[in-house]
Design an enzyme around this catalytic site. Structure first.
Site, PDB file in Angstrom:
ATOM      1  N   LYS A 121       1.172  -6.904   5.662  1.00  0.00           N
ATOM      2  CA  LYS A 121       1.230  -8.463   5.742  1.00  0.00           C
ATOM      3  C   LYS A 121       2.994  -8.464   5.962  1.00  0.00           C
ATOM      4  O   LYS A 121       3.767  -8.845   6.653  1.00  0.00           O
ATOM      5  CB  LYS A 121       0.719  -8.601   4.430  1.00  0.00           C
ATOM      6  N   THR A 122       3.592  -7.520   4.609  1.00  0.00           N
ATOM      7  CA  THR A 122       4.973  -7.757   4.102  1.00  0.00           C
ATOM      8  C   THR A 122       5.587  -6.662   5.668  1.00  0.00           C
ATOM      9  O   THR A 122       7.013  -7.851   6.381  1.00  0.00           O
ATOM     10  CB  THR A 122       5.663  -6.930   2.819  1.00  0.00           C
ATOM     11  N   ASP A 148       5.457 -16.333   4.515  1.00  0.00           N
ATOM     12  CA  ASP A 148       4.628 -15.186   3.621  1.00  0.00           C
ATOM     13  C   ASP A 148       3.957 -15.950   2.767  1.00  0.00           C
ATOM     14  O   ASP A 148       4.351 -16.569   2.287  1.00  0.00           O
ATOM     15  CB  ASP A 148       5.940 -14.411   2.620  1.00  0.00           C
ATOM     16  N   GLU A 149       2.600 -14.901   2.157  1.00  0.00           N
ATOM     17  CA  GLU A 149       1.881 -15.917   1.102  1.00  0.00           C
ATOM     18  C   GLU A 149       1.352 -17.102   1.975  1.00  0.00           C
ATOM     19  O   GLU A 149       1.249 -18.123   0.656  1.00  0.00           O
ATOM     20  CB  GLU A 149       2.006 -15.732  -0.550  1.00  0.00           C
ATOM     21  N   GLN A 162      -6.705 -14.446  -1.549  1.00  0.00           N
ATOM     22  CA  GLN A 162      -5.662 -14.063  -2.469  1.00  0.00           C
ATOM     23  C   GLN A 162      -5.134 -15.195  -2.741  1.00  0.00           C
ATOM     24  O   GLN A 162      -4.285 -15.354  -3.613  1.00  0.00           O
ATOM     25  CB  GLN A 162      -4.731 -13.020  -1.781  1.00  0.00           C
ATOM     26  N   ARG A 173      -5.267  -4.341  -5.321  1.00  0.00           N
ATOM     27  CA  ARG A 173      -4.388  -3.867  -6.523  1.00  0.00           C
ATOM     28  C   ARG A 173      -3.975  -2.057  -6.673  1.00  0.00           C
ATOM     29  O   ARG A 173      -3.522  -1.561  -6.863  1.00  0.00           O
ATOM     30  CB  ARG A 173      -3.944  -4.104  -8.146  1.00  0.00           C
TER      31      ARG A 173
END
Length: 747
Positions: free
Chosen positions: A34-35, A225-226, A256, A606
């Site tokens: 994603k990043t 983002d997010e 998430q 994670r």
């Protein structure tokens, strides 16, 4: 400009990066890059000719923003061959970037650009002060609850006047009164709280069309983002700014979304295509982080949620090991087993301690875990403990700096006017505040006119005038010295370090080290921000989160809540406390249960190589021993993906965990302190404890859940009323009821 860096992307990532115009939704599963996509998209836009200052890229942490900036600079060759060393533009957190806009436009809202940013502690103190002024009991009207409600109202874009009209109960009426005064007091102090950094720009844009058009034209491309974590205010800001060019690219994962308690609205990402019907949707489903079995476990859990967007993670990584389930007798036993597993794993796979993380649902769980790590001699670090910038000595120094920058900041004045001690007590302060209120002055202005207050004694008047002269001296110096020199000079004049050194206690020396670290941090900031001012530094440091200061190079096991772990990854992950009423914490409402499930999904994903899932049969909760039932989430994982260690078995009858009444046949109340795993279990345990208790006598060495090992030195009473006095370490004498103390005989 060269775009060879695009070769690093897979086909789905490449499509998302190269689609430039129009609204876009990038659904990015955990570990799918994603990043990376967001960073490459910024670099690609610059490479095809979009000026960096025309791109607005919004993140949720400084850590993410710094990583993105560094990677973008590297891809574009910034700093190579004598080129400009840094990319300066609009890449950062929502609060920092909109705070930056507010400083430039502050006068349009009746503020000056040197306004102070109040953190949660400052805001809470202000709420308490307002309650005291109104003679309202803090026991009846909890300040933290009122502060939380004010934050919720602000993020819902509900102003004090609007809430006052709808307030019905006495609590709501008091909250409305406090809210209005709170906002007025912030304005008087030339201060804003965290929520204002998002609310005030909306007010600005809605009331000043020219300002809105200015920033709409400036930000031709907006990246977020997010996106699943955005709240109502953030949603409105994005909608306003993207209105003209509609080049809004949001990256997120509905699975998430775990921050509804702080205002995040899952519906923002679920409704993106409704808001922007022409939007393109890209799905990033290839996971690069975890093993196949970890992903299958995550997918098998999240599929139970109803409110979700369709996607399924897959990976080319190896299948890996099963997820291990640890059945523990108690929370103390859970800590012990986790420590043992870390020892074994580190030896078996030659892992470092920093490769392990232990996640928990609530902060109180850390106590038993910390005890286990201390007993086991394993170094650990807690992310989310007392944040560095919230330590008293650091807050004191920051208050001096804030008052020097913003002389209207009454909260900072009150914090440091008697630090170091100047003999200025509460009575004197009351006179100062009364005079300030009558004459519409700041408290610092009163210090300069203190001779006019006849009630204050000469010595206190002199001290207040000296304090005022000190602040005035450094107000003049702040533009003549570098930030680092300025702060060191102030610290030396206050003699804080010298005083702490002379005190020579463990606590004072720790505080002294914290101040030295603070000064070193300012020097580091100055080296990286040559043009940065003291005001810039204060604006940045007020928005630092715990995770931003987390030292990833330190070789220690990390302990943190699942919420704090979002966005991070570790080779080995322990998820502790998987019990009904703890994780999931609540299952009363379907939406609450689904968020708990998303939180569990975040915890599992994670991990790179190995996951341990632990639960306890009993733990101390709310001051009493509670019998626990394994979390329904364990039953939702496909059984062939789990390895039940030490005979742990989780029922595959998932109907037991279905709402609205989970475990109805097994428990009296699941919502308070847990339940019995079977009907006879509590009786057997009580009989066992009573049997053990019958062997206790003076001189017996016993172990207590909280206090550790100790020696019985007195006894009294009989049967259910039997009491013992136990001498624990550090000469702690505790009188305990044997019936309830759950003492274990050591010898």
């Amino acid at each position: 400009m060269n775009t060879d860096f695009l070769r690093d992307l897979n086909p789905a990532q490449l499509s998302a990066v190269k689609s430039v115009e129009g609204p876009q939704l990038v659904l990015a599963g955990a570990g799918s890059g994603k990043t990376k996509v967001l960073t490459y998209r910024v670099a690609y836009l610059v490479a095809i000719g979009v000026p960096f200052h025309n791109i607005l890229c919004l993140t949720f942490t400084n850590k993410a923003a710094n990583e993105m900036r560094s990677r973008t600079e590297k891809m574009l060759g910034v700093g190579e061959n004598g080129k400009e060393r840094r990319l300066y533009g609009w890449l950062g957190t929502f609060h920092s970037l909109f705070g930056r806009i507010l400083r430039m436009e502050a006068d349009k809202l009746g503020y000056t650009s040197n306004f102070t940013i109040y953190d949660e502690e400052d805001s809470l103190k202000l709420v308490k002060q307002i309650l005291r002024e109104r003679n309202l009991s803090e026991e009846v009207f909890a300040p933290a609850g009122i502060r939380w409600q004010i934050s919720k109202l602000k993020n819902g874009l509900i102003l004090p006047s609007q809430f006052e009209q709808s307030a019905k109960s006495r609590l709501e009426q008091v909250t409305a009164e406090v809210y209005g005064t709170y906002d007025d007091r912030l304005k008087k102090n030339n201060a804003m709280d965290f929520d204002d950094l998002l609310i005030k720009p909306i007010i600005l844009f809605n009331h000043d069309r020219a300002s809105l058009e200015k920033y709409q034209n400036k930000f031709r491309f907006i990246l977020v983002d997010e996106y699943q974590d955005t709240n109502r205010a953030q949603y409105m800001l994005l909608k306003l700014l993207a209105e003209r060019h509609r080049n809004l690219c949001v990256v997120g994962d509905d699975a998430q979304s775990i921050y509804s308690w702080r205002g995040a609205d899952l519906q923002n990402i679920l409704d993106f295509q409704t808001d922007y019907p022409e939007a393109k949707v890209f799905r990033l489903e290839q996971n690069y982080r975890s093993t196949g079995k970890i992903l299958k476990a995550a997918n098998s859990v999240i599929v139970h949620n109803q409110r979700k967007l369709d996607k399924e993670l897959w990976t080319e990584n190896r299948e890996g090991e099963q997820l291990s389930v640890l059945e523990c007798d108690s929370d103390r036993d859970e800590g012990y087993k986790i420590v043992q597993k870390i020892r074994n794993e580190s030896i078996k796979d030659k892992l470092q301690l920093k490769d392990f993380v232990v996640l928990f649902r609530t902060n109180y769980q850390s106590r038993a875990l910390e005890e286990a790590f201390n007993r086991g001699g394993i170094p650990y670090i807690i992310v989310g403990g007392v944040a560095f910038y919230k330590r008293k000595e650091i807050k004191d120094l920051l208050a001096y700096l804030k008052l020097i920058v913003n002389p209207q900041d009454d909260a900072s004045f009150l914090r440091v006017v008697n630090f170091p001690a100047r003999g200025i007590g509460d009575v004197t302060i009351d006179y100062v505040r009364s005079f300030a209120s009558k004459n519409q002055l700041s408290l610092l202005e009163v210090a300069e006119r203190v001779d006019e207050i006849v009630e204050i004694q000469p010595r206190q008047k002199n001290q207040l005038k000296q304090f005022g002269r000190l602040i005035d001296k450094y107000r003049k110096l702040k533009d003549e010295l570098s930030i680092s020199e300025f702060t060191r000079s102030l610290t030396d004049e206050l003699q804080i370090v010298r005083t702490l050194k002379e005190e020579n206690t463990v606590e004072s020396l720790n505080r002294m080290e914290n101040i030295q670290e603070f000064l070193a941090g300012i020097a580091e900031y100055q080296s990286e921000n040559a043009e940065g001012t003291l005001q810039d530094y204060l604006a940045e440091v007020s928005l630092v989160a715990d995770v931003d200061r987390w030292d990833t190079k330190r070789n220690s096991v990390t302990l943190m809540t699942v919420h704090a772990a979002k966005g991070l990854e570790f080779p080995v992950v322990f998820v502790s406390g998987l019990e009904e009423g703890l994780f999931p914490l609540s299952s009363k409402e379907q939406d609450e249960l689904e968020e708990e499930r998303r939180l569990f999904y975040v915890a599992i994903t994670r991990a790179k190589k190995k996951v341990y899932l632990s639960f306890s049969k009993q733990r101390f909760r709310f001051g009493k021993l509670s019998y626990q039932v394994p979390s329904r989430f364990l039953a939702e994982i496909e059984s062939d993906l789990l390895d039940h260690e030490h005979g742990a078995r989780i029922s595959s009858q998932r109907s037991l965990w279905e709402t609205p009444s989970p475990f109805e046949s097994l428990r009296p109340s699941l919502d308070t302190a847990g339940v019995a795993a079977d009907e006879d279990e509590p009786r057997r345990r009580v009989e066992k404890e009573r049997s053990a208790a019958s062997h206790i006598k003076i001189g017996t060495i016993v172990e207590h859940q909280f206090f550790g090992e100790g020696k019985v030195i007195e006894m009294s009473g009989r049967g259910d009323n039997e009491r013992v006095v136990v001498l624990f370490s550090a000469n702690q004498r505790k009188q305990l009821m044997v019936r309830y103390a759950n003492l274990r005989i050591v010898r």
